[in-house]
Design a protein around this motif. Structure first.
Motif, short mmCIF file in Angstrom:
data_model
loop_
_atom_site.label_atom_id
_atom_site.label_comp_id
_atom_site.label_asym_id
_atom_site.label_seq_id
_atom_site.Cartn_x
_atom_site.Cartn_y
_atom_site.Cartn_z
N UNK A 129 0.81 -1.21 0.00
CA UNK A 129 0.00 0.00 0.00
C UNK A 129 0.85 1.27 0.00
N UNK A 130 1.94 1.23 0.71
CA UNK A 130 2.79 2.42 0.79
C UNK A 130 3.32 2.82 -0.59
N UNK A 131 3.71 1.82 -1.40
CA UNK A 131 4.28 2.15 -2.71
C UNK A 131 3.21 2.26 -3.77
N UNK A 132 2.13 1.52 -3.59
CA UNK A 132 1.20 1.37 -4.71
C UNK A 132 -0.25 1.58 -4.31
N UNK A 133 -0.50 2.64 -3.56
CA UNK A 133 -1.90 2.95 -3.26
C UNK A 133 -2.57 3.39 -4.56
N UNK A 134 -3.77 2.85 -4.84
CA UNK A 134 -4.37 3.08 -6.14
C UNK A 134 -5.32 4.27 -6.15
N UNK A 135 -6.05 4.44 -5.06
CA UNK A 135 -7.07 5.49 -5.06
C UNK A 135 -6.50 6.80 -4.52
N UNK A 136 -6.83 7.92 -5.15
CA UNK A 136 -6.32 9.20 -4.64
C UNK A 136 -6.64 9.41 -3.16
N UNK A 137 -7.79 8.89 -2.70
CA UNK A 137 -8.15 9.06 -1.30
C UNK A 137 -7.18 8.30 -0.39
N UNK A 138 -6.85 7.07 -0.78
CA UNK A 138 -5.90 6.29 0.00
C UNK A 138 -4.56 7.01 0.08
N UNK A 139 -4.15 7.55 -1.06
CA UNK A 139 -2.86 8.26 -1.06
C UNK A 139 -2.92 9.50 -0.19
N UNK A 140 -4.08 10.13 -0.22
CA UNK A 140 -4.26 11.30 0.66
C UNK A 140 -4.14 10.90 2.12
N UNK A 141 -4.76 9.77 2.48
CA UNK A 141 -4.68 9.30 3.87
C UNK A 141 -3.24 9.00 4.26
N UNK A 142 -2.53 8.34 3.36
CA UNK A 142 -1.13 8.00 3.65
C UNK A 142 -0.29 9.26 3.80
N UNK A 185 5.10 11.96 9.50
CA UNK A 185 6.20 11.01 9.44
C UNK A 185 7.00 11.09 10.73
N UNK A 186 7.38 9.94 11.27
CA UNK A 186 8.15 9.97 12.51
C UNK A 186 9.59 10.46 12.28
N UNK A 187 10.05 10.41 11.05
CA UNK A 187 11.45 10.77 10.79
C UNK A 187 11.58 12.13 10.11
N UNK A 188 10.58 12.46 9.30
CA UNK A 188 10.70 13.67 8.50
C UNK A 188 9.96 14.82 9.18
N UNK A 189 10.68 15.90 9.46
CA UNK A 189 10.03 17.01 10.10
C UNK A 189 9.58 18.03 9.05
N UNK A 190 8.28 18.34 9.09
CA UNK A 190 7.77 19.29 8.11
C UNK A 190 7.19 20.50 8.81
N UNK A 191 7.10 21.58 8.03
CA UNK A 191 6.50 22.80 8.56
C UNK A 191 5.03 22.57 8.88
N UNK A 192 4.37 21.90 7.94
CA UNK A 192 2.92 21.67 8.10
C UNK A 192 2.59 20.24 7.77
N UNK A 193 1.55 19.75 8.39
CA UNK A 193 1.08 18.40 8.05
C UNK A 193 0.23 18.47 6.79
N UNK A 194 0.38 17.45 5.96
CA UNK A 194 -0.46 17.40 4.77
C UNK A 194 -1.88 17.04 5.18
N UNK A 195 -2.85 17.55 4.47
CA UNK A 195 -4.24 17.17 4.74
C UNK A 195 -5.01 17.11 3.45
N UNK A 196 -6.05 16.27 3.44
CA UNK A 196 -6.91 16.22 2.27
C UNK A 196 -7.85 17.42 2.36
N UNK A 197 -7.92 18.21 1.31
CA UNK A 197 -8.78 19.40 1.40
C UNK A 197 -10.25 19.03 1.54
N UNK A 198 -11.02 19.94 2.05
CA UNK A 198 -12.45 19.70 2.21
C UNK A 198 -12.71 18.86 3.44
N UNK A 199 -13.98 18.54 3.66
CA UNK A 199 -14.30 17.72 4.83
C UNK A 199 -14.81 16.37 4.37
N UNK A 200 -14.64 15.36 5.18
CA UNK A 200 -15.08 14.03 4.77
C UNK A 200 -16.60 13.99 4.63
#
Lengths: 312, 340
Positions: free
Chosen positions: B239-252, B257-272
């Motif tokens: 699943x990590x390499x080959x998620x097929x649905x854009x929603x799954x990839x959004x969730x991933x 990430x426990x190792x990568x420090x980012x300024x902001x967390x990614x989020x799927x736009x809009x509300x579920x």
């Protein structure tokens, strides 16, 4: 742990009864009218009245008299009736049994009938509608009204039960006290039924009941082990108070049915200003009320393990 | 043969006096000993789907499609066969053990209840559950069984629930967010025991969670639900390499990430969206960065793609693009604190 909680509850009980005894004695002390005048009769002279007053120690200060009374109580002496010139205890003895029988009878009717109706109306929706209407009517019927209706229908018209008196011996008592017990129980039974319905309906929605259903537990076991078992906690707390409340309702019902019990004795003693009898009966009623409540509290410790933890 | 087979499952719930569809279309098979993770946001229908398998739906709910347990229809079961199905084949582990275990009965009574109901001797039942408590890491079993639920910690009580589920030796476990109500330190503890027992006994499991990473760790396959639709069903390992649905990839991508420090967390736009709000076209198109005209008009059907299934018109294109582009969901708009 549980013993300490019980001991604490019993200590509270003793304090309550002690305070009640002061209130009861004080109320009659303050009551208008001199029993000596009544005892002496209409034609008595002032000297005679004064003599009787002194004999009854009515001139002594409140706390001395209270102390004498309390001292007597603690030694099993309920005092002496001014009116009958007899120990109150021997006046009460034949009447206690009638009242105990009546109140116990009514309590059984309330608990059995209330639980059965409440459970039925919670579990069977259609039946529940009818039961709710009936119990609504029952709840609104005071015991003296119920007494009149019951006497008219069951005793006078259909002659199924005796109209008057308390009976002697178990079967005869049962026969005599059925209508009084029903009259006494009616509104409390309706109340217990509605309470049971609400408590069981609340419990049906609980997640642990869902767990039991999901595990394939039979419906009758879910009802007994999960619904009723848990609903018993609020039901027994409240119905304990209702049973204690019967003691007050008993006074009215005994009058209506001419049952010679503590209730009717209390009324006649009060009218006769027979203070010692009134005090004794009132104290017995209060003590019973408090004891029933304490028993219910202790009983709920056994029903609900979470209460035990809180007290520890 | 599949132990569990869901075919076009749809569930209507009674809301405000009328039936409304909450779960629209869920189809999957579960092989013996296989674990599937039902993943999605709140309102996606994952919990309802798992409950339908044990027929524990709210009053007035209506189920369409088929739910087959070893070929037998669960929706058509009589009361008696439903009881024996629940008593011997399937067991559910609920989210909140505090609420789902009767607070006024002893832990031991809870544990043995199903076995005793099945006609097992009480002593024998006690023996069985004592052994089970040890296997889920509860050492002083005898003392615990005399205690009441409020005397146990949440983690301990959830392990009791797991032992209770195992007590009937089921073929299928349903776990409805079994660690969500626990605090973080006990979560992994409980999960380790659940996972070990399931694998050791070769049980099939439907594992409901909104924690995609956790599902990937303990399940063989991941079924992603969105607004009451199954949008992807893929092997967990890829699943990590080959998620097929854009929603799954959004969730991933929206998981920190426990190792990568980012300024902001990614989020799927809009509300579920919940299953109640579904409109024409692809259910996800209102939030999808790749949506085209076709997506808005035509609902994609679930179709096989390699060893997975997906309901997306553009799955192949995006898979190609994703490979060349490489990034992990960089196509998503990035926002803070809006993770549904």
């Amino acid at each position: 742990m549980i013993l300490r909680l019980v001991a604490g509850r019993l200590a509270m009980l003793a304090v309550t009864v002690a305070v009640a005894s002061i209130a009861i004695y004080g109320a009659l002390y303050l009551a208008p009218g001199n029993p000596a005048t009544l005892l002496a009769g209409g034609h008595a002279t002032h000297a005679e009245i004064r003599l009787i007053t002194r004999q009854l120690k009515l001139t002594e200060p409140f706390f001395t008299r209270y102390w004498d009374w309390l001292f007597g109580l603690l030694h099993g002496n309920l005092g002496e009736s001014f009116l009958y010139r007899e120990p109150v205890a021997s006046l009460l003895a034949p009447r206690v049994l009638n009242t105990v029988f009546l109140v116990t009878y009514a309590s059984v009717v309330i608990v059995v009938g209330g639980l059965a109706l409440g459970l039925a109306s919670a579990l069977f929706k259609r039946l529940g509608m009818g039961i709710t209407i009936l119990t609504g009517v029952g709840l609104a019927t005071p015991s003296f009204v119920a007494a009149i209706i019951l006497i008219t229908l069951f005793a006078v018209d259909w002659k199924l039960f005796p109209v008057f008196g308390g009976g002697a011996g178990f079967v005869d008592r049962l026969d005599h006290l059925t209508l009084p017990a029903v009259a006494l129980a009616l509104s409390w039974l309706a109340y217990t039924s509605q309470l049971t319905r609400t408590a069981v309906e609340d419990e049906v929605k609980k997640e642990h009941v869902e767990t039991a259903r999901g595990r394939g537990i039979a419906r009758r076991h879910i009802v007994t082990r999960h619904l009723l078992r848990n609903a018993m906690i609020p039901i027994s707390t409240v119905s304990g108070i209702t049973v204690a409340g019967l003691i007050a309702g008993d006074v009215v019902v005994e009058q209506a049915f001419g049952v010679n019990g503590l209730g009717s004795f209390l009324v006649s003693s009060a009218l006769d200003k027979d203070f010692a009898s009134v005090q004794a009966v009132a104290l017995i009623l209060v003590a019973t009320f408090v004891v029933v409540n304490a028993l219910v509290d202790i009983w709920s410790l056994f029903l609900d393990p979470r209460l035990r933890a809180k007290g520890a | 043969m599949a132990i569990l087979h869901l075919e076009h499952l749809a569930i209507d719930l009674q809301t405000a006096g009328r039936l409304r569809r909450v779960v629209h279309d869920v189809t999957f098979r579960l092989a013996e000993g296989e674990a599937v993770g039902l993943v999605g946001e709140s309102g996606a229908g994952k919990s309802l789907t798992s409950r339908a398998v044990i027929r524990l739906l709210p009053d007035g709910a209506r189920v369409h499609g088929a739910i087959l347990m070893e070929g037998r229809s669960i929706t058509d079961m009589s009361r008696e066969s439903l009881r024996s199905y629940r008593l011997s084949e399937v067991a559910m582990i609920f989210q909140d053990p505090r609420a789902h275990v009767n607070p006024v009965r002893r832990v031991g009574d809870f544990l043995t209840e199903a076995l005793v109901e099945r006609g097992e001797d009480r002593k024998k039942a006690l023996e069985i559950v004592t052994g089970l408590l040890a296997t889920v890491g509860i050492e002083d079993a005898e003392r615990r069984m005399r205690q009441y639920p409020h005397e146990l910690s949440g983690g301990l009580l959830q392990r009791v629930m797991i032992a209770a589920a195992l007590s009937i030796s089921p073929k299928l476990l349903l776990a409805d967010e079994p660690t969500t109500a626990l605090d973080v330190t006990t979560q992994s503890d409980v999960m380790v025991h659940l996972d070990a027992q399931r694998r050791g006994r070769g049980l099939a499991m439907v594992f409901v969670t909104h924690d995609l990473e956790l599902a990937i760790a303990v399940c063989d396959r991941i079924a992603v639900l969105y607004a009451g639709h199954l949008v992807e069903d893929s092997p967990a390992a890829h699943l990590h390499e080959k998620a097929l649905h854009p929603y799954t990839r959004g969730l991933l991508a929206s998981r920190p990430s426990p190792t990568l420090r980012r300024e902001r967390l990614a989020a799927i736009p809009g509300r579920p969206l919940s299953g109640l709000e579904v409109q024409e076209g692809c259910v996800f198109c209102s939030r999808c960065a790749h949506a085209q005209e076709r997506c808005q008009k035509e609902r994609p059907v679930l179709r096989e793609l390699g060893d997975a299934r997906v309901a997306c018109h553009r799955a192949e294109e995006l898979l190609e693009g994703g490979r060349s582009g490489g990034a992990d969901g960089a196509e998503f708009e990035v926002r803070v604190g809006d993770r549904g």
